[in-house]
Write an enzyme that holds these catalytic residues in place. Structure first.
Site, PDB file in Angstrom:
ATOM      1  N   GLY A  75     100.817 -33.398  38.147  1.00  0.00           N
ATOM      2  CA  GLY A  75      99.912 -34.461  37.707  1.00  0.00           C
ATOM      3  C   GLY A  75     100.274 -35.875  38.114  1.00  0.00           C
ATOM      4  O   GLY A  75      99.413 -36.745  38.175  1.00  0.00           O
ATOM      5  N   ASP A  95     102.296 -38.230  34.213  1.00  0.00           N
ATOM      6  CA  ASP A  95     100.878 -38.611  34.189  1.00  0.00           C
ATOM      7  C   ASP A  95     100.424 -38.969  32.774  1.00  0.00           C
ATOM      8  O   ASP A  95      99.923 -40.061  32.534  1.00  0.00           O
ATOM      9  CB  ASP A  95      99.988 -37.519  34.811  1.00  0.00           C
ATOM     10  CG  ASP A  95     100.181 -36.132  34.187  1.00  0.00           C
ATOM     11  OD1 ASP A  95     101.060 -35.950  33.303  1.00  0.00           O
ATOM     12  OD2 ASP A  95      99.450 -35.203  34.577  1.00  0.00           O
ATOM     13  N   ASP A 113     101.135 -36.491  25.839  1.00  0.00           N
ATOM     14  CA  ASP A 113     100.134 -35.979  24.906  1.00  0.00           C
ATOM     15  C   ASP A 113     100.853 -35.543  23.623  1.00  0.00           C
ATOM     16  O   ASP A 113     101.188 -36.377  22.796  1.00  0.00           O
ATOM     17  CB  ASP A 113      99.406 -34.832  25.626  1.00  0.00           C
ATOM     18  CG  ASP A 113      98.202 -34.300  24.879  1.00  0.00           C
ATOM     19  OD1 ASP A 113      97.416 -35.098  24.366  1.00  0.00           O
ATOM     20  OD2 ASP A 113      98.047 -33.065  24.829  1.00  0.00           O
TER      21      ASP A 113
HETATM   22  P1  IMP Z   1     102.439 -32.745  26.368  1.00  0.00           P
HETATM   23  O1  IMP Z   1     103.594 -31.876  26.647  1.00  0.00           O
HETATM   24  O2  IMP Z   1     101.523 -32.190  25.326  1.00  0.00           O
HETATM   25  O3  IMP Z   1     102.814 -34.193  26.099  1.00  0.00           O
HETATM   26  O4  IMP Z   1     101.523 -32.705  27.622  1.00  0.00           O
HETATM   27  C1  IMP Z   1     101.850 -33.315  28.770  1.00  0.00           C
HETATM   28  C2  IMP Z   1     101.138 -32.668  29.935  1.00  0.00           C
HETATM   29  O5  IMP Z   1      99.901 -32.067  29.563  1.00  0.00           O
HETATM   30  C3  IMP Z   1     100.775 -33.751  30.909  1.00  0.00           C
HETATM   31  O6  IMP Z   1     101.794 -33.890  31.854  1.00  0.00           O
HETATM   32  C4  IMP Z   1      99.514 -33.239  31.520  1.00  0.00           C
HETATM   33  O7  IMP Z   1      99.827 -32.482  32.668  1.00  0.00           O
HETATM   34  C5  IMP Z   1      98.903 -32.329  30.486  1.00  0.00           C
HETATM   35  N1  IMP Z   1      97.807 -33.026  29.822  1.00  0.00           N
HETATM   36  C6  IMP Z   1      97.809 -33.652  28.624  1.00  0.00           C
HETATM   37  N2  IMP Z   1      96.639 -34.211  28.349  1.00  0.00           N
HETATM   38  C7  IMP Z   1      95.848 -33.952  29.414  1.00  0.00           C
HETATM   39  C8  IMP Z   1      94.494 -34.314  29.756  1.00  0.00           C
HETATM   40  O8  IMP Z   1      93.766 -35.007  29.030  1.00  0.00           O
HETATM   41  N3  IMP Z   1      94.057 -33.871  30.968  1.00  0.00           N
HETATM   42  C9  IMP Z   1      94.817 -33.119  31.806  1.00  0.00           C
HETATM   43  N4  IMP Z   1      96.079 -32.778  31.537  1.00  0.00           N
HETATM   44  C10 IMP Z   1      96.593 -33.195  30.360  1.00  0.00           C
HETATM   45 MG    MG Z   2     101.842 -33.009  33.673  1.00  0.00          MG
END
Ligand code: IMP
Ligand code: MG
Length: 182
Positions: A46, A102, A105
């Protein structure tokens, strides 16, 4: 299972992204001004567009490396399990490291990556994320630099995908799912 039909509404223009990336690079360059050679680590896939633009605005000697960790598969929900799919090529012990992500979340990906890389003994390690969705956070982690704070929306473009599509959009768009046809 096929993905539900959707449209993409522009959320952040290419021009706004470029201005923000330039400002982030300026802050990063001054923060690491005394660093001999900064290791900039992009999280695949990403961050590939973001890191490409960001490093071209960083006015320091740098090295670029990549780390690939597993993410969402073809869904919009985090698996909360993070596995290393492709490790760094270089050593980071004693080095200053900037992790480029990127989106932060739930926080699991960045938290896991920072914890893993910290075990390798970098001198300093900080993160820069293009986007942050603080309302989605499940574990506390923060990038030192964030491009844009956004609401809880699923976004694509500028390297970010939905089911491996839309990475090539020049702007950030919000995915709006359409009601199922009956
Ligand atoms: P986390 O581990 O939940 O913080 O997610 C992080 C990863 O989830 C990011 O590096 C993104 O690749 C993916 N991600 C989170 N939100 C989105 C979104 O809105 N669109 C696409 N990918 C996302
Ligand atoms: Mg990612």
């Amino acid at each position: 299972m096929s993905t539900q039909a959707y449209v993409i509404d522009e959320m952040i223009s290419a021009k706004a992204i470029a201005a923000r990336v330039e400002a982030l690079a300026r802050e990063i360059s001054s923060y690491f001004a005394s660093t001999e050679k900064l290791v900039v680590v992009g999280l695949l896939r990403g961050s590939f567009v973001f890191i490409a633009d960001l490093v071209r605005e960083i006015d320091l000697p740098i090295e670029v490396d990549f780390l690939e960790v597993s993410s969402y598969g073809n869904s919009t929900e985090s698996s909360r399990e993070v596995r290393v799919l492709k490790d760094l090529r270089g050593e980071i012990a004693g080095r200053d490291v900037l992790v480029v992500e990127d989106i932060v979340d739930t926080g699991y990906t960045l938290a896991h990556v920072l914890k893993l890389l910290e075990t390798r003994g970098p001198a300093r390690i900080e993160a820069c994320a293009l986007l942050d969705k603080p309302s989605r956070r499940e574990i506390p982690v923060e990038a030192k630099w964030t491009g844009f704070t956004i609401p809880d929306e699923f976004v694509v473009g500028y390297g970010i995908d939905y089911a491996q599509r839309n990475r090539n959009l020049p702007h950030i768009g919000k995915v709006r799912f359409l009601p199922e046809a009956k």
